[in-house]
Design a protein around this motif. Structure first.
Motif: not given
Length: 433
Positions: A305-306, A261-262, A268-270, A264-266, A301
């Protein structure tokens, strides 16, 4: 502390991928899991590089050894620590229950949840004071441990008080509802039982049976605590199948699930934090009422994200040491965060090696330090750091109070008459079990 790092890594990041590989890879592309695996590898590489780059210098041979010489005077002081510390904690418990408007049993039996009927504003006002008095429990527990492992003669009443304190610490750790505090609280009682069996011989038979029985009881107590926490245990309506469900182990040990999850998110999203999450680690002790804009720990975070928010979230979601490092600088962050922990562990292990050989307090602090590092590896890093610091700090000050620093040097000739006095001092050394 190095052992604690690898135990934490194995338990929280490798256990599920090894035991249930299909479950571990579900929900994210294969390339994401490849990055996760590389980040975990870099964390270990950074840890080992930093741990061994700080080699002991030639001055190590002349370093001072920490030797605990428990005299009769120290024994009285330690027993007074236990008595007055216990009374102070009981007084705080009574005052806290009166301030929030509930009974003492309700306070004790509410596991990590909202205390029914309590004034929430009053509960929040006691947050920092509660940390001190909860740490006080470990102070008197360490004092009891030191007294029980000393070779000075004790009355049955004194020994009974010390055993009661160790057992009480374990019970309060269970009632806390915190998985980390649970392990900290059971460590002194389990360690001293093992030491008693060790000192009486038959190490393989007795310690093996004790270890198996202790592990079973520990897992049963941990599972029961995980099932009942979140409210008053008197209101628990589940059955035996709910007490010993394997679902609690997945939530507690499957920290690997948060890493994809982390990743995928960093970023691009965060965007990357670029070291901003170190602020709660360095200045987490500053009250938020004094510094309202203080950055929140990185674990927030994971909540966001959840699908949760700061105001409405179930609890802090652990992303682990690797996840926090990746959220700061990507793969480089995983390497750097592992290196920082490696340096800290090398410093701590070198300090533990300064205790004279056979010192019982060294074993207690070694076990606590291993738990501390394992919890930091699990995350969130600032939360677990300050929890362990508050638990270990006061017992460390206690050890410093009774410790006698001696330079290690080449033995010299003993003058006539000095040998008898030296023998008396040697017999007074309490913790060589």
């Amino acid at each position: 502390m190095r052992v604690g790092f690898y135990l934490g890594t194995l338990a929280y990041f490798l256990s599920v991928p090894v035991l249930y590989p299909a479950k571990a890879v579900a929900g994210a592309p294969a390339e994401i899991h490849s990055i996760v695996g590389l980040a975990l590898l870099l964390t270990v590489v950074g840890f080992e590089a930093a741990y061994w780059i700080r080699r002991a210098s030639a001055a190590t041979a002349r370093r001072r050894t920490i030797a605990l010489h428990i005299t009769w005077a120290n024994q009285r002081w330690l027993f007074l620590f236990i008595c007055f510390g216990g009374l102070a904690w009981l007084a705080y418990l009574w005052y806290f229950s009166q301030a929030i408007g509930v009974s003492i049993p309700t306070v004790l039996l509410t596991m990590r949840g909202i205390i029914e009927g309590a004034d929430t504003d009053a509960v929040a006002a006691f947050s920092y004071l509660g940390l001190f008095f909860n740490a006080l429990i470990f102070l008197i527990t360490a004092a009891a441990f030191v007294l029980l492992t000393a070779r000075l003669r004790q009355s049955k009443a004194q020994a009974g008080v010390c055993w009661f304190v160790l057992a009480g610490c374990a019970v309060l750790g269970f009632l806390s509802g915190s998985r980390a505090v649970f392990f900290y609280s059971f460590a002194p009682l389990g360690l001293i039982c093992w030491m008693r069996l060790y000192s009486r011989g038959a190490l393989v038979l007795k310690s093996g049976l004790f270890g198996a029985l202790a592990l079973v009881l520990l897992l049963m107590a941990w599972s029961a605590m995980s099932a009942m926490r979140g409210g008053d245990i008197r209101n628990f309506e589940g059955g035996w199948e709910d007490l010993y469900s394997t679902s609690y182990a997945d939530g507690a040990f499957n920290i690997y699930a948060q890493l994809p999850v982390i990743v995928q998110a960093f970023p691009d999203q965060v965007p990357y934090e670029y070291g901003k999450s170190v602020v709660p680690l360095a200045l987490g002790w500053v009250p938020r009422r004094v510094w309202p804009e203080k950055p929140y720990p990185f674990s927030l975070y994971a909540n966001i994200l959840n699908g949760e928010t700061l105001e409405e979230r179930s609890a802090s979601i652990a992303v682990g040491l690797t996840g926090e490092g990746y959220g700061n600088f990507g793969l480089l962050g995983a390497l750097v965060w592992g290196a920082l922990v490696g340096l800290a562990c090398r410093f701590g292990d070198d300090y533990l090696l300064r205790f004279e050989k056979g010192n019982a307090s060294c074993y207690l602090f070694a076990v606590w330090a291993a738990i501390w590092v394992a919890m930091i590896v699990r995350g969130g890093v600032p939360e677990m750091f300050y929890m362990g610091l508050s638990i270990i700090c006061l017992p460390w000050l206690l050890v410093r109070f009774v410790a006698n620093k001696e330079k290690t040097a080449t033995p010299t000739a003993v003058q006539p008459g000095e040998r008898a006095r030296a023998r008396v001092r040697f017999n007074a050394r309490g913790l060589n079990f």
